[in-house]
Design a protein around this motif. Sequence first.
Motif, mmCIF file in Angstrom:
data_model
loop_
_atom_site.group_PDB
_atom_site.id
_atom_site.type_symbol
_atom_site.label_atom_id
_atom_site.label_comp_id
_atom_site.label_asym_id
_atom_site.label_seq_id
_atom_site.Cartn_x
_atom_site.Cartn_y
_atom_site.Cartn_z
ATOM 1 N N HIS A 128 62.372 18.623 74.006
ATOM 2 C CA HIS A 128 62.432 20.012 73.360
ATOM 3 C C HIS A 128 60.848 20.048 74.537
ATOM 4 C CE1 HIS A 128 65.729 19.784 70.829
ATOM 5 N NE2 HIS A 128 65.717 20.495 72.020
ATOM 6 N N GLY A 129 59.772 19.222 75.009
ATOM 7 C CA GLY A 129 58.542 19.396 75.597
ATOM 8 C C GLY A 129 57.547 18.523 74.352
ATOM 9 N N GLY A 130 57.773 18.348 73.564
ATOM 10 C CA GLY A 130 56.723 17.768 73.118
ATOM 11 C C GLY A 130 56.080 16.840 73.200
ATOM 12 N N GLY A 131 54.613 16.005 71.905
ATOM 13 C CA GLY A 131 54.226 15.531 72.460
ATOM 14 C C GLY A 131 52.571 15.871 72.449
ATOM 15 N N PRO A 132 51.387 15.518 72.733
ATOM 16 C CA PRO A 132 50.103 15.982 72.701
ATOM 17 C C PRO A 132 49.448 17.034 72.741
ATOM 18 C CG PRO A 132 50.320 14.211 74.451
ATOM 19 C CD PRO A 132 51.852 13.859 73.368
ATOM 20 N N PRO A 133 49.060 17.729 72.575
ATOM 21 C CA PRO A 133 48.513 18.832 73.627
ATOM 22 C C PRO A 133 47.777 18.799 74.415
ATOM 23 C CG PRO A 133 47.218 18.244 71.473
ATOM 24 C CD PRO A 133 48.067 17.311 71.854
ATOM 25 N N ASP A 134 47.549 19.939 74.684
ATOM 26 C CA ASP A 134 46.913 20.190 76.390
ATOM 27 C C ASP A 134 45.915 20.166 76.124
ATOM 28 O OD1 ASP A 134 45.793 20.807 78.890
ATOM 29 O OD2 ASP A 134 48.123 21.043 79.743
ATOM 30 N N MET A 135 44.612 19.347 76.225
ATOM 31 C CA MET A 135 43.284 19.988 75.959
ATOM 32 C C MET A 135 42.944 21.035 77.511
ATOM 33 S SD MET A 135 42.858 18.618 72.822
ATOM 34 C CE MET A 135 41.486 19.640 73.266
ATOM 35 N N ASN A 136 43.217 20.922 78.321
ATOM 36 C CA ASN A 136 42.705 21.985 79.543
ATOM 37 C C ASN A 136 43.047 23.323 79.024
ATOM 38 O OD1 ASN A 136 41.794 20.229 81.108
ATOM 39 N ND2 ASN A 136 43.019 19.526 82.317
ATOM 40 N N ALA A 137 45.366 23.734 78.351
ATOM 41 C CA ALA A 137 45.717 24.914 78.080
ATOM 42 C C ALA A 137 44.356 25.055 76.655
ATOM 43 C CB ALA A 137 46.094 24.170 78.021
ATOM 44 N N ILE A 138 44.156 24.637 75.799
ATOM 45 C CA ILE A 138 43.600 24.794 74.903
ATOM 46 C C ILE A 138 42.109 25.042 74.939
ATOM 47 C CG2 ILE A 138 42.713 24.248 72.721
ATOM 48 C CD1 ILE A 138 44.716 21.997 72.567
ATOM 49 N N ARG A 139 41.289 24.658 76.100
ATOM 50 C CA ARG A 139 40.200 25.082 76.566
ATOM 51 C C ARG A 139 39.688 26.200 77.189
ATOM 52 N NH1 ARG A 139 38.904 19.304 77.427
ATOM 53 N NH2 ARG A 139 39.799 19.318 78.850
ATOM 54 N N ALA A 140 41.153 26.818 78.142
ATOM 55 C CA ALA A 140 41.133 28.108 78.442
ATOM 56 C C ALA A 140 40.911 29.405 77.560
ATOM 57 C CB ALA A 140 42.669 27.629 79.840
ATOM 58 N N ALA A 141 42.655 28.744 76.641
ATOM 59 C CA ALA A 141 42.758 29.800 75.247
ATOM 60 C C ALA A 141 41.307 29.899 74.656
ATOM 61 C CB ALA A 141 43.534 29.131 74.626
ATOM 62 N N ARG A 142 40.902 29.095 74.700
ATOM 63 C CA ARG A 142 39.197 29.265 73.758
ATOM 64 C C ARG A 142 38.337 29.790 74.824
ATOM 65 N NH1 ARG A 142 39.006 22.828 71.353
ATOM 66 N NH2 ARG A 142 39.819 23.403 69.437
ATOM 67 N N SER A 143 38.534 30.245 75.618
ATOM 68 C CA SER A 143 37.661 30.536 76.902
ATOM 69 C C SER A 143 38.050 32.318 76.874
ATOM 70 C CB SER A 143 37.207 30.106 78.428
ATOM 71 O OG SER A 143 36.382 30.915 78.896
ATOM 72 N N ASN A 144 39.362 32.311 76.815
ATOM 73 C CA ASN A 144 39.956 33.437 77.008
ATOM 74 C C ASN A 144 39.588 34.571 76.309
ATOM 75 O OD1 ASN A 144 40.732 33.058 80.000
ATOM 76 N ND2 ASN A 144 42.754 32.507 79.335
ATOM 77 N N VAL A 145 39.250 33.974 74.662
ATOM 78 C CA VAL A 145 39.575 34.465 73.676
ATOM 79 C C VAL A 145 38.593 35.727 73.449
ATOM 80 C CG1 VAL A 145 38.955 32.709 71.656
ATOM 81 C CG2 VAL A 145 40.449 34.903 70.630
#
Length: 230
Positions: A128-145
């Motif tokens: 279903h798409g599970g697995g370790p988090p994508d840190m690039n996506a997390i960094r982008a979100a933290r910047s966007n917020v």
Amino acid sequence: MATLHHSSFCPHSRFVRLVMAEMGMEPQLVEERPWERRDDFLMLNPAGTTPVLVEEGGLAVPGGGVIAEYLDETRGLGLSGIRLLPEAPAARVEVRRLLDWFLQKFDQEVTGYLVTEKIHKRFMTSQHGGGPPDMNAIRAARSNVRYHLKYIGYLISRRNWLAGSHLTYADLAAAAHLSCVDYLGDVPWDEDEMARHWYARVKSRPSFRGLLADRVAGMAPADHYADLDF
């Protein structure tokens, strides 16, 4: 009694829970894992996304924005002076504009990344798409917020609430999304005092209590998450 099929950390579900609580509605809550695509749930909403409101008569209303419009049409007039979607056309346009901002733009740039990568992937199978988090996506979100928080601060510095002088769907949508990010400790509240004070006001409303009681199994919230004076 109406039934709300939701996911506890789906921000759209949280938005509808806030709306219903503000309207004095207490639906039966059914927790869904949308990625599992249950056949019975897909019968209610072929898109397979939460939330879905099911009325006692069987009418299924899918999606946060659609449910908000439906509830305004069916219950809004009974709210009188505290209607969450104002009566004046220009005021309704502003609320809908901000609804789109938070339910679409904020979700696509911030919440969708963080909730998927840091919460949902923990419970998904690899299929279903599970697995370790994508840190690039997390960094982008933290910047966007950060710029979203500044925009909230900009709005609230000129108005009593986000869309005008009264609490509306706009405030509830923004707060619902921020509550997910805040659980994860990814909102830099110290960067905008106006935004923080606005969120504290919304967070202190009785309608917010159910959200503040939610927990992710095996993941404690940020220390200030349920603190009304943070």
